[in-house]
Write a protein that holds these residues in place. Structure first.
Motif, short mmCIF file in Angstrom:
data_model
loop_
_atom_site.label_atom_id
_atom_site.label_comp_id
_atom_site.label_asym_id
_atom_site.label_seq_id
_atom_site.Cartn_x
_atom_site.Cartn_y
_atom_site.Cartn_z
N CYS A 45 0.83 -1.20 0.00
CA CYS A 45 0.00 0.00 0.00
C CYS A 45 0.86 1.26 0.00
O CYS A 45 0.57 2.23 -0.73
N GLN A 46 1.93 1.25 0.77
CA GLN A 46 2.81 2.41 0.80
C GLN A 46 3.49 2.63 -0.54
O GLN A 46 3.70 3.77 -0.96
N ARG A 85 -6.38 -1.25 -5.98
CA ARG A 85 -5.54 -0.06 -5.91
C ARG A 85 -6.39 1.21 -5.71
O ARG A 85 -5.97 2.15 -5.03
N VAL A 88 -6.97 1.49 -2.07
CA VAL A 88 -5.77 1.94 -1.37
C VAL A 88 -5.57 3.44 -1.54
O VAL A 88 -5.28 4.17 -0.57
N SER A 93 -4.92 2.56 2.81
CA SER A 93 -4.51 1.21 3.21
C SER A 93 -5.63 0.24 2.84
O SER A 93 -6.68 0.64 2.32
N LEU A 94 -5.40 -1.03 3.12
CA LEU A 94 -6.40 -2.07 2.88
C LEU A 94 -6.51 -2.90 4.16
O LEU A 94 -5.49 -3.35 4.68
N ALA A 106 -1.39 -8.25 -1.71
CA ALA A 106 -0.22 -7.36 -1.66
C ALA A 106 0.54 -7.38 -2.97
O ALA A 106 0.98 -6.33 -3.47
N ILE A 109 -1.53 -5.45 -5.58
CA ILE A 109 -1.46 -4.00 -5.37
C ILE A 109 -0.09 -3.47 -5.79
O ILE A 109 0.02 -2.48 -6.52
N ARG A 110 0.95 -4.14 -5.35
CA ARG A 110 2.30 -3.63 -5.58
C ARG A 110 2.69 -3.65 -7.06
O ARG A 110 3.33 -2.71 -7.56
#
Length: 228
Positions: A45-46, A85, A88, A93-94, A106, A109-110
């Motif tokens: 998420c970051q 996404r 997020v 965040s999720l 993860a 998303i990434r």
């Protein structure tokens, strides 16, 4: 662990030229380090918020075009990676769902890539990606209650011998084959288009396997590259 080889309908070459995917079969082990999952999810998420991968926008836009090509409306029913996404970016965040689900979310998303996770023990026959004729059953939930739906004729679906396991390519998974951390035979599918580099697809698969094995020491994985 026997190898399961999903099939891809050759007709999809006209809808998504250059489509390729990683099929990953994991034989699970007991979860020893559950903390791996929330850490991976938070890190992903970051990254989306602070330092996104360079192909993200183009890859998700390409998925929009693929969805339009088989009659779906991506703004209403986007690919799974775009939906995650968007949450997020909106919320920052999720929330955690399940350790295994969090790990594959993860990666999705990434890397801006649709990732499906399925309980292979619930399958009848091998997974196959194909075009629906509209009669296939799809088990889902509406307002918390189980219901049966049918896909649209011509819709791209994942299915097995019983029925649909995921509608609109990777938009919504069914209940019957849904994966959680209690499953022993886990099947993951990472789906990419040419705007995502092959090396990035391979890196995403390696990260998924690595995090699962860190969380479940002793888990084994078999990885196959599928191409149209």
């Amino acid at each position: 662990m026997s190898l399961v080889t999903p099939s891809i309908d050759s007709r999809l070459a006209g809808i998504a030229p250059g489509f390729r995917a990683l099929s990953i079969l994991v034989e699970a082990a007991p979860i020893i380090h559950p903390e791996v999952a929330p850490a991976a999810l938070a890190q992903a998420c970051q990254q989306v918020l602070n330092d996104d991968v360079p192909w993200a926008e183009d890859h998700l836009a390409a998925w929009d075009e693929v969805f339009k090509a088989f009659g779906a409306k991506p703004k209403r029913t986007p690919c799974s990676a775009a939906a995650l996404r968007k949450r997020v970016i909106k919320d920052g965040s999720l929330p955690p769902l399940d350790p295994v689900v969090d790990i594959y979310n993860a990666v999705s998303i990434r890397y801006a890539i649709p990732v499906g996770g399925e309980n292979l023990a619930a399958y009848s026959g091998a997974p196959r990606l194909t075009l629906a004729d509209g009669s296939e059953p799809f088990d889902t939930l509406k307002e918390g209650q189980p219901v049966a739906e049918n896909p649209d004729a011509g819709e791209v679906i994942w299915r097995d011998d019983i029925g649909v396991t995921c509608r609109r390519w990777n938009w919504r998974q069914g209940v019957r084959t849904r994966l959680d951390s209690q499953a022993r035979s886990m099947w993951f599918i990472l789906e990419s288009l040419p705007s995502m580099p092959l090396a990035a697809l391979e890196e995403a698969g390696a990260e998924l396997v690595n995090n699962l094995q860190r969380m479940m020491p002793g888990a084994t994985a078999q990885v196959q590259l599928l191409e149209l």
